[in-house]
Design a protein around this motif. Structure first.
Motif, PDB file in Angstrom:
ATOM      1  N   GLU A 112       0.846  -1.184   0.000  1.00 13.91           N
ATOM      2  CA  GLU A 112       0.000   0.000   0.000  1.00 13.91           C
ATOM      3  C   GLU A 112       0.884   1.237   0.000  1.00 13.91           C
ATOM      4  O   GLU A 112       1.768   1.380   0.849  1.00 13.91           O
ATOM      5  CB  GLU A 112      -0.902   0.001   1.233  1.00 13.91           C
ATOM      6  N   PHE A 142      -0.435   4.669  -0.305  1.00 13.69           N
ATOM      7  CA  PHE A 142      -1.114   5.676   0.507  1.00 13.69           C
ATOM      8  C   PHE A 142      -2.607   5.398   0.494  1.00 13.69           C
ATOM      9  O   PHE A 142      -3.096   4.600  -0.312  1.00 13.69           O
ATOM     10  CB  PHE A 142      -0.809   7.109   0.043  1.00 13.69           C
ATOM     11  N   THR A 143      -3.334   6.058   1.385  1.00 15.15           N
ATOM     12  CA  THR A 143      -4.781   5.928   1.473  1.00 15.15           C
ATOM     13  C   THR A 143      -5.411   7.284   1.216  1.00 15.15           C
ATOM     14  O   THR A 143      -4.977   8.290   1.803  1.00 15.15           O
ATOM     15  CB  THR A 143      -5.205   5.415   2.861  1.00 15.15           C
ATOM     16  N   THR A 185      -3.039   9.971   3.406  1.00 15.43           N
ATOM     17  CA  THR A 185      -2.049   9.578   4.411  1.00 15.43           C
ATOM     18  C   THR A 185      -1.302   8.352   3.914  1.00 15.43           C
ATOM     19  O   THR A 185      -1.848   7.552   3.163  1.00 15.43           O
ATOM     20  CB  THR A 185      -2.724   9.245   5.762  1.00 15.43           C
ATOM     21  N   GLY A 186      -0.050   8.226   4.309  1.00 17.51           N
ATOM     22  CA  GLY A 186       0.688   7.043   3.926  1.00 17.51           C
ATOM     23  C   GLY A 186       2.182   7.182   4.132  1.00 17.51           C
ATOM     24  O   GLY A 186       2.694   8.253   4.454  1.00 17.51           O
ATOM     25  N   LYS A 187       2.862   6.070   3.949  1.00 18.20           N
ATOM     26  CA  LYS A 187       4.306   5.986   4.141  1.00 18.20           C
ATOM     27  C   LYS A 187       5.066   6.796   3.094  1.00 18.20           C
ATOM     28  O   LYS A 187       6.122   7.356   3.370  1.00 18.20           O
ATOM     29  CB  LYS A 187       4.715   4.515   4.074  1.00 18.20           C
ATOM     30  N   TYR A 188       4.532   6.865   1.860  1.00 16.85           N
ATOM     31  CA  TYR A 188       5.253   7.483   0.754  1.00 16.85           C
ATOM     32  C   TYR A 188       4.714   8.845   0.334  1.00 16.85           C
ATOM     33  O   TYR A 188       5.360   9.558  -0.432  1.00 16.85           O
ATOM     34  CB  TYR A 188       5.249   6.553  -0.454  1.00 16.85           C
ATOM     35  N   GLU A 197       1.871  12.214   1.716  1.00 10.45           N
ATOM     36  CA  GLU A 197       0.871  12.832   2.602  1.00 10.45           C
ATOM     37  C   GLU A 197       0.394  14.105   1.934  1.00 10.45           C
ATOM     38  O   GLU A 197       1.201  14.840   1.349  1.00 10.45           O
ATOM     39  CB  GLU A 197       1.486  13.187   3.967  1.00 10.45           C
ATOM     40  N   ASN A 204       7.895  11.024   0.565  1.00  8.17           N
ATOM     41  CA  ASN A 204       8.605  10.595   1.776  1.00  8.17           C
ATOM     42  C   ASN A 204       9.991  11.222   1.908  1.00  8.17           C
ATOM     43  O   ASN A 204      10.617  11.088   2.954  1.00  8.17           O
ATOM     44  CB  ASN A 204       8.674   9.073   1.859  1.00  8.17           C
TER      45      ASN A 204
END
Length: 104
Positions: free
Chosen positions: A5, A7-8, A37-40, A42, A75
């Protein structure tokens, strides 16, 4: 193949517009904004996002297409924009969702 995943997208629905003809075919357009939102990545969903659904009485599958732009930071802290187009069909045989889309 391992999936990850990225991002959301969290959608806030604004307005819905409906058009129906005398044969009971209809088009629904839903405008939205939101956040991401997400690790990679925003950020936010920019204004102007729209989900268009075409619902034909006898015209085959219920189709949908959502088009929108994201603005935020990746990120590494760089500012960027991302364009997304999700196309798909309603699939009544799916057990965990009403539809499945393919993003571009």
């Amino acid at each position: 193949m391992k999936l990850e995943e990225l991002f959301t997208v969290h959608v806030n629905i604004e307005k819905s517009f409906d058009l129906q003809n005398s044969e009971d075919d209809s088009v629904v357009m839903i405008t939205f904004t939101g956040s991401v939102t997400g690790k990679y990545f925003e950020g936010t969903v920019l204004g102007g996002g729209v989900d268009t659904q075409i619902i034909g009485k006898d015209a085959g599958p219920h189709t949908l297409s959502a088009r929108y732009m994201l603005q935020g930071t990746d990120n590494s802290g760089r500012s960027c924009k991302i364009y997304i187009e999700n196309n798909g069909n309603i699939d009544k045989t799916l057990k965990t969702a009403l539809f499945r889309t393919s993003p571009k």
